[in-house]
Design a protein around this motif. Structure first.
Motif, PDB file in Angstrom:
ATOM      1  N   ASP A 154       0.870   4.565  13.879  1.00 44.73           N
ATOM      2  CA  ASP A 154       1.794   3.870  12.981  1.00 44.73           C
ATOM      3  C   ASP A 154       2.689   4.887  12.276  1.00 44.73           C
ATOM      4  O   ASP A 154       2.326   6.055  12.105  1.00 44.73           O
ATOM      5  CB  ASP A 154       1.032   3.073  11.922  1.00 44.73           C
ATOM      6  CG  ASP A 154       0.366   1.841  12.508  1.00 44.73           C
ATOM      7  OD1 ASP A 154       0.544   1.579  13.712  1.00 44.73           O
ATOM      8  OD2 ASP A 154      -0.339   1.134  11.747  1.00 44.73           O
ATOM      9  N   ALA A 158       5.497   2.409   7.819  1.00 42.15           N
ATOM     10  CA  ALA A 158       4.556   1.287   7.869  1.00 42.15           C
ATOM     11  C   ALA A 158       3.463   1.456   6.820  1.00 42.15           C
ATOM     12  O   ALA A 158       3.047   0.487   6.173  1.00 42.15           O
ATOM     13  CB  ALA A 158       3.941   1.175   9.260  1.00 42.15           C
ATOM     14  N   LEU A 159       2.998   2.703   6.632  1.00 37.10           N
ATOM     15  CA  LEU A 159       1.986   2.958   5.614  1.00 37.10           C
ATOM     16  C   LEU A 159       2.556   2.697   4.218  1.00 37.10           C
ATOM     17  O   LEU A 159       1.900   2.055   3.387  1.00 37.10           O
ATOM     18  CB  LEU A 159       1.494   4.403   5.703  1.00 37.10           C
ATOM     19  CG  LEU A 159       0.505   4.825   4.609  1.00 37.10           C
ATOM     20  CD1 LEU A 159      -0.779   4.007   4.690  1.00 37.10           C
ATOM     21  CD2 LEU A 159       0.190   6.318   4.689  1.00 37.10           C
ATOM     22  N   HIS A 162       2.759  -0.951   3.561  1.00 35.57           N
ATOM     23  CA  HIS A 162       1.416  -1.492   3.333  1.00 35.57           C
ATOM     24  C   HIS A 162       0.923  -1.148   1.925  1.00 35.57           C
ATOM     25  O   HIS A 162       0.370  -2.010   1.226  1.00 35.57           O
ATOM     26  CB  HIS A 162       0.444  -0.941   4.373  1.00 35.57           C
ATOM     27  CG  HIS A 162      -0.982  -1.274   4.086  1.00 35.57           C
ATOM     28  ND1 HIS A 162      -1.460  -2.568   4.095  1.00 35.57           N
ATOM     29  CD2 HIS A 162      -2.039  -0.477   3.741  1.00 35.57           C
ATOM     30  CE1 HIS A 162      -2.750  -2.563   3.782  1.00 35.57           C
ATOM     31  NE2 HIS A 162      -3.113  -1.316   3.559  1.00 35.57           N
ATOM     32  N   ARG A 165       2.490  -3.305  -0.690  1.00 33.80           N
ATOM     33  CA  ARG A 165       1.842  -4.628  -0.758  1.00 33.80           C
ATOM     34  C   ARG A 165       0.508  -4.540  -1.478  1.00 33.80           C
ATOM     35  O   ARG A 165       0.161  -5.400  -2.298  1.00 33.80           O
ATOM     36  CB  ARG A 165       1.641  -5.189   0.654  1.00 33.80           C
ATOM     37  CG  ARG A 165       2.914  -5.577   1.381  1.00 33.80           C
ATOM     38  CD  ARG A 165       2.590  -6.373   2.640  1.00 33.80           C
ATOM     39  NE  ARG A 165       1.816  -5.605   3.604  1.00 33.80           N
ATOM     40  CZ  ARG A 165       2.334  -4.899   4.600  1.00 33.80           C
ATOM     41  NH1 ARG A 165       3.661  -4.839   4.730  1.00 33.80           N
ATOM     42  NH2 ARG A 165       1.574  -4.240   5.442  1.00 33.80           N
ATOM     43  N   GLU A 166      -0.272  -3.493  -1.164  1.00 33.89           N
ATOM     44  CA  GLU A 166      -1.573  -3.320  -1.802  1.00 33.89           C
ATOM     45  C   GLU A 166      -1.423  -3.179  -3.314  1.00 33.89           C
ATOM     46  O   GLU A 166      -2.150  -3.812  -4.081  1.00 33.89           O
ATOM     47  CB  GLU A 166      -2.248  -2.059  -1.249  1.00 33.89           C
ATOM     48  CG  GLU A 166      -2.934  -2.252   0.076  1.00 33.89           C
ATOM     49  CD  GLU A 166      -4.361  -2.745  -0.117  1.00 33.89           C
ATOM     50  OE1 GLU A 166      -5.196  -2.003  -0.647  1.00 33.89           O
ATOM     51  OE2 GLU A 166      -4.613  -3.896   0.257  1.00 33.89           O
TER      52      GLU A 166
END
Length: 313
Positions: A154, A158-159, A162, A165-166
């Motif tokens: 990835d 992308a990290l 993410h 969102r976290e």
């Protein structure tokens, strides 16, 4: 200036931190931080070896237990931001083959106080924000490589998406837990429960039996403003008539008069001013008076009335 991938990702989480999360966490107490709203909640626990650890199981349960603010704050500050920042950008004492989940990237102890939790969260955020600021779009589109563990293929972008969102998900849950804690604490007082519940008769009767508001303004100084914010005008009147200061303000200076002015509730404005509320009170968030709030929401009759009040003084 052209919009870049880094700008979009960084601005998204920066705005969330500056506007939604960090301001909402100020004033956090130790009781709130460690409050367990239900039995069996996950939190931070001190083991027999004296080490504080975050509770959890591997693999994660199908339905995870409710978690405390302490749990979520440690998870976001350490696991979401700080551990990833150290894993990919250093400094870290973990070996070269350690992936981003490795505990050795963050051997520091976890805090059991609200001040410690806030410091950890802010430290993690600063590490991740500064790391993200140093990336360009080309770097964001590269694969994570071995330190990404099972997500090695990835991209860094992308990290980052993410982790954004976290942070937003767990941050919203921290704020909700604060709301629930406050509501439970407030409603342990019969007067506050009646006021917030809109039970005007019960409120009036209780205050008459108690001989007025007594120390209520000292224990719940923001109550009048909170009621005005949800347009509980009858309850506002009852409290003021029984001795609650009409000009009582929140920590940032917002008063019931600000909300009455913004709502265009002219009768309430007249009542509050008549009982001593200050038309010139300034709230610190935007440096605005009740008149400014009325102007902002197009309440011309309120603006005119407050101007008359000013001329009469």
């Amino acid at each position: 200036m052209a919009t870049t991938l880094r700008t979009l990702l960084a601005d998204q989480v920066q705005f969330y931190w500056d506007v939604h999360l960090w301001p909402r966490l100020q004033g956090l107490t130790d009781d709130e931080y460690l409050w367990e709203p239900v039995d069996g909640a996950w939190s931070l626990r001190t083991g027999d070896d004296g080490v504080v650890r975050i509770e959890g199981t591997v693999p994660e349960p199908y339905v995870a237990p409710v978690t405390t603010i302490a749990w979520r704050m440690a998870h976001v500050g350490r696991d979401v931001w700080a551990r990833r920042a150290r894993a990919f950008f250093g400094p870290t004492s973990a070996p070269d083959d350690a992936d981003m989940y490795d505990d050795r990237h963050w051997p520091d102890p976890l805090p059991l106080t609200a001040a410690g939790g806030l410091a950890l969260l802010e430290q993690g955020w600063n590490l991740w924000r500064d790391a993200l600021a140093g990336l360009d779009d080309e770097a964001l589109l590269r694969p994570l490589g071995p330190r990404g563990g099972p997500f090695a293929d990835d991209s860094m972008a992308a990290l980052v998406a993410h982790l954004n969102r976290e942070a937003m998900a767990h941050g919203a849950e921290m704020c909700l837990l604060r709301d629930l804690y406050r509501a439970q604490h407030e409603r342990s007082d019969a007067v506050v429960a009646a006021a917030l519940g809109g039970r005007t008769h019960d409120l009036d009767r209780t205050l008459r039996l108690d001989g007025g508001v007594r120390d209520l303004p000292e224990r719940f100084p923001a109550l009048l403003t909170e009621l005005a914010g949800i347009h509980r005008w009858a309850e506002v009147r009852v409290l003021v008539e029984h001795g609650f200061p009409a000009g009582a303000a929140t920590d940032d200076g917002t008063t019931a008069l600000h909300y009455a002015a913004a709502a265009g509730a002219l009768e309430q404005v007249q009542f509050l001013v008549g009982h001593g509320a200050d038309p010139d009170a300034v709230e610190s968030r935007s440096g605005a008076t009740p008149t400014t709030w009325a102007e902002r929401f197009g309440r011309a009759d309120v603006v005119a009335h407050l101007a008359q009040e000013a001329d009469a003084r």
